[in-house]
Design an enzyme around this catalytic site. Sequence first.
Site, PDB file in Angstrom:
ATOM      1  N   GLU A 457      15.581  60.273 -33.560  1.00 14.80           N
ATOM      2  CA  GLU A 457      16.505  60.475 -34.692  1.00 14.80           C
ATOM      3  C   GLU A 457      16.111  61.570 -35.676  1.00 14.80           C
ATOM      4  O   GLU A 457      16.645  61.622 -36.775  1.00 14.80           O
ATOM      5  CB  GLU A 457      16.758  59.141 -35.442  1.00 14.80           C
ATOM      6  CG  GLU A 457      17.477  58.129 -34.571  1.00 14.80           C
ATOM      7  CD  GLU A 457      17.785  56.788 -35.245  1.00 14.80           C
ATOM      8  OE1 GLU A 457      17.444  56.606 -36.417  1.00 14.80           O
ATOM      9  OE2 GLU A 457      18.374  55.918 -34.571  1.00 14.80           O
ATOM     10  N   GLU A 552      21.014  53.317 -28.320  1.00 16.18           N
ATOM     11  CA  GLU A 552      20.731  52.315 -29.352  1.00 16.18           C
ATOM     12  C   GLU A 552      22.047  51.775 -29.882  1.00 16.18           C
ATOM     13  O   GLU A 552      22.940  52.560 -30.191  1.00 16.18           O
ATOM     14  CB  GLU A 552      19.993  52.923 -30.556  1.00 16.18           C
ATOM     15  CG  GLU A 552      18.512  53.058 -30.425  1.00 16.18           C
ATOM     16  CD  GLU A 552      17.844  53.406 -31.766  1.00 16.18           C
ATOM     17  OE1 GLU A 552      18.408  53.073 -32.837  1.00 16.18           O
ATOM     18  OE2 GLU A 552      16.772  54.004 -31.729  1.00 16.18           O
TER      19      GLU A 552
END
Length: 905
Positions: A457, A552
């Site tokens: 991320e 995710e």
Amino acid sequence: MKKFSYFSILIGIFKFSMCSDFNFQWYANIENFGSNVMVPVESYIFLEEQQHINNTFIGNNDIKNRWVGNTTFLISSQFPSSLNMLQAQKLLLIFHGIDTFSKIKLNGHEIGKTDNMFTRYAFDIKDYITNNTSSSNELMVIIESSMKLAKDLYYNHSKKYIVYPKCVPKTYHGECHVNHIRKMQASFGWDWGPAIPTSGIWRNVDLMIVQDAIILDHTVDLYEINKTNWRINVTVFLEAALISSNEPIQCELSIILKINNSYLNNSKTINLLNSQQQSISLDVLESQIHRWWPNGYGSQTLYNITTKLKTKSGVQIRKKRIGFRTVKLVQEPLKKGLSFYFQINEVPIFAKGSNFIPMSIYPSKSSNQIYARYLLESAKQVNMNMLRVWGGGVYESDFFYDLADELGLMIWQDFMFACSMYPTTPEFLASVKEEVKQNVWRLKSHASIVIWAGNNENEAALYGNWYGTGTQKIYEKDYIELYVNLIRSEVKKLDSTRPFVVSSPSNGDWADQNGWIGTDPYSTFYGDIHHYNYLANGWDINIYPRPRFSSEYGFQSLPSIYGLKTVVNNLKDLTINSQFLQHRQHLPGGCEFMKSLITKNLKLPETTDALNYFDNYIYLSQINQAQSVKVQTESYRQAKSYIYDSGEGNTMGALYWQLNDVWPAPSWSSIDEGGRWKILHYFAQNFFAPIIISPRLSPTNVITIFIVSDELNSRYNCSVEISVHKIQKERFSNIITQNFNNVTINANVAYELSTVNLEETLTNASCGPNLIEAKNNCIIDMNLKDDNGKQIAPTNYIYPSALKNFNLPACEMIVSFDSLDYKVTLQSLCGIQLFVWFDFSSYRSGRFSENGFHVMQGVKKIYFYPNIETFNLLEFIQHLKVVSLGQLYMTPQPTNKVCINCLNL
Ligand SMILES: *[C@@H]1O[C@H](CO)[C@@H](O)[C@H](O)[C@H]1NC(C)=O
Ligand SMILES: *[C@@H]1O[C@H](CO)[C@@H](O)[C@H](O)[C@H]1NC(C)=O
Ligand SMILES: *[C@@H]1O[C@H](CO)[C@@H](O)[C@H](O)[C@H]1NC(C)=O
Ligand SMILES: *[C@@H]1O[C@H](CO)[C@@H](O)[C@H](O)[C@H]1NC(C)=O
Ligand SMILES: *[C@@H]1O[C@H](CO)[C@@H](O)[C@H](O)[C@H]1NC(C)=O
Ligand SMILES: *[C@@H]1O[C@H](CO)[C@@H](O)[C@H](O)[C@H]1NC(C)=O
Ligand SMILES: *[C@@H]1O[C@H](CO)[C@@H](O)[C@H](O)[C@H]1NC(C)=O
Ligand SMILES: *[C@@H]1O[C@H](CO)[C@@H](O)[C@H](O)[C@H]1NC(C)=O
């Protein structure tokens, strides 16, 4: 010892392994804390075992004990010099993992420093050991506080500019500046875990005696040369100890592969004049081997490759296990964007699985083989084929990847960078370069690892301006410097056989073609996405995007009350508004999101007993989590073979967040800390099944029925039964069925079998006088059977409206365990029972074949699989709770009868 003003931990026993086959151990005299410990050893664990601190998981002890992370430690040991050691040319003291900042002294000499927990350090101590065999060497590892050093590094760097974020969000109760140090990023606090800034020696320590030459490190590359031949390329790093600079060391390096009871080998003679890298290879015919397959696609054949180094002083043997498989990450143009899926052995694979966070918040416990096996087997048992080792944890142990190889669990391997900007000082880059090299060398022989990803991320943080970095070029420059120029190019050099993506999520090749950070990493048309939505109704399949790959996604729930009870100071803390729970809920607004999500579909419990209310609330939170993740996963699986008008679709991966937990707290996990399965984990077994039948109810009340198969063979002449069950008190509903016969299940695709009109279906079944009432009275289920009438997909359900609108039948259940084969028979004394849940205290005692299931027709038979040889059924059922959804709204809430051999149905 006394001259240090800080705590000292005295290591009593080290296990030392010698270069060939010679082992010894030593014991030391202990001062201060008074007892021997073994490596690995860590500050918090040690102090707790010695009763200097209370259990860090209880109450808010994580804060009370924070001083431990702020303290310097000394870990020391005394050991004699053996004759072998004295005769050695070199003596390498190898630390496989020090957490994190240390100075190492031997007999008063500083022999080295460490500052990266993820790298191995080797020091030649030959010149510093005592020559007196009757006296001892004194080894001291002085570990400085990583909290303090992170702060120092931050202040130094901030004179130039700030590397964001400065701190984790307040709700994490964490520590700051972890991005400046090469330590497990989650140890300063995460949204699912406490800040426990450990110090210690978290992996083993070896002493290697070098008489002439040793294999310091070795690795294997395995690749297909052409359709008929494979090449195994073993590379070793030879550490040489020359007696004189012009007298080369003669060695013979050989490799041996055992294949079908015969041996293939190759060898070469080397004259070493310095320490160096050497490679040797072996070709194997495709016809000689069996391929390695992911779980669900075939077997996991593994072969031993043995490497031998023969020198004057002896023979050294090293082993690795390899599996023959190809991997390709396919990224080809679609109507819009690019595809993104894995091909293993040329077969497109739908990746099903979860995200693996560290096994423990204490890094040394990552060497717990029993728990590693438990977790990975739990993943396999529910039909997973991939786990993502997430970038805020650790590069896991060799044992972990060995198990993944054995179990057919593909590994998506992140590098350990998460949710931050990172510095790019020369020291930092040099440290990362070594970290990357060592870990790729250590891990690349594993068939299970199918992709490397540069970080978690960090592109998203930059692109989405999470930390106010705006358009400042320095952060973009740093990003490219670290993940592209350094990590990506190192990995490409070290491993040509696997794909690499710079970040997760990213646009894959599309990001590479657009300056790495030029496009939205959350785009559903490229690469992987992470997707969370706590506002919409998680049970509504229409809210989910259909990306190429979802690495995710998830929803929070609460852990079992059995786990929470072990960490409260007072049972009164077990309420949803307690300080205790607020402290553990690190997600900002997390408790409010949870309640609002639950109440979109379910009524809150009715009991007035606080503890019972809380227990029921936990159950509702787990139902909500399980059902939401189920719906989202099925939405992804339905999109496997379709490209929709929007350009979305061709989804080929679903890895929910997260598999495991590090303490009892609200989190996204499907397995509680310690190993207890939540409802979600039982649901995963169904939603990840090789074949599913899965509905999609549109806002216009049309049900599309999908059949999704990951099998590589088609099935013919199957049938689908759709039944409508009326919710009625005191008796079982009539069942009206609609059948589809002669159904073909095509191999490895998802397809729409048919559409069904909801209104018509409910009206035909007399569910109610109008659609609104009818929707609140009936549940639809669907079953898929093969030509022998055998069920080949889990039963699936449609709830035409939110379950809170239903008037669920309420009554007791009887549960009987067969004492011989642990068959469990459950009888409902009235109508349908939804989400029947067995919760039990001793979570390692076993698992049920199904749990959290519906009982549509009065009786359900399942199995219990005990884990432990000493399993005691009587004790087990005394600590077993059984509940169903309808029972939450009965006053008083019934106690179900659980007994042994008491039903004969
Ligand atoms: C541990 O907890 C007990 C009970 O709360 C307390 O009396 C004791 O002082 C604590 N010990 C330490 C070392 O903090
Ligand atoms: C850590 O130590 C520093 C001073 O050395 C102090 O300012 C800080 O409050 C300490 N933090 C904790 C959590 O003990
Ligand atoms: C022990 O003897 C060796 C060989 O004579 C020498 O190189 C080394 O420095 C000596 N070590 C110490 C601690 O005196
Ligand atoms: C060797 O060490 C022993 C024990 O410390 C000591 O008694 C002895 O005098 C030492 N021998 C030499 C030669 O220094
Ligand atoms: C495959 O490679 C091997 C080894 O290089 C070679 O001997 C063989 O001829 C090749 N086969 C084909 C079909 O190209
Ligand atoms: C084996 O690996 C080494 C190190 O990566 C490389 O230099 C060499 O070319 C490889 N040899 C073969 C035959 O693949
Ligand atoms: C590989 O080696 C391990 C450990 O020595 C052994 O248990 C295993 O049976 C071997 N496997 C094969 C296929 O030979
Ligand atoms: C069943 O389906 C197959 C393939 O679509 C078709 O060839 C066959 O005629 C069908 N059989 C019946 C009895 O409808």
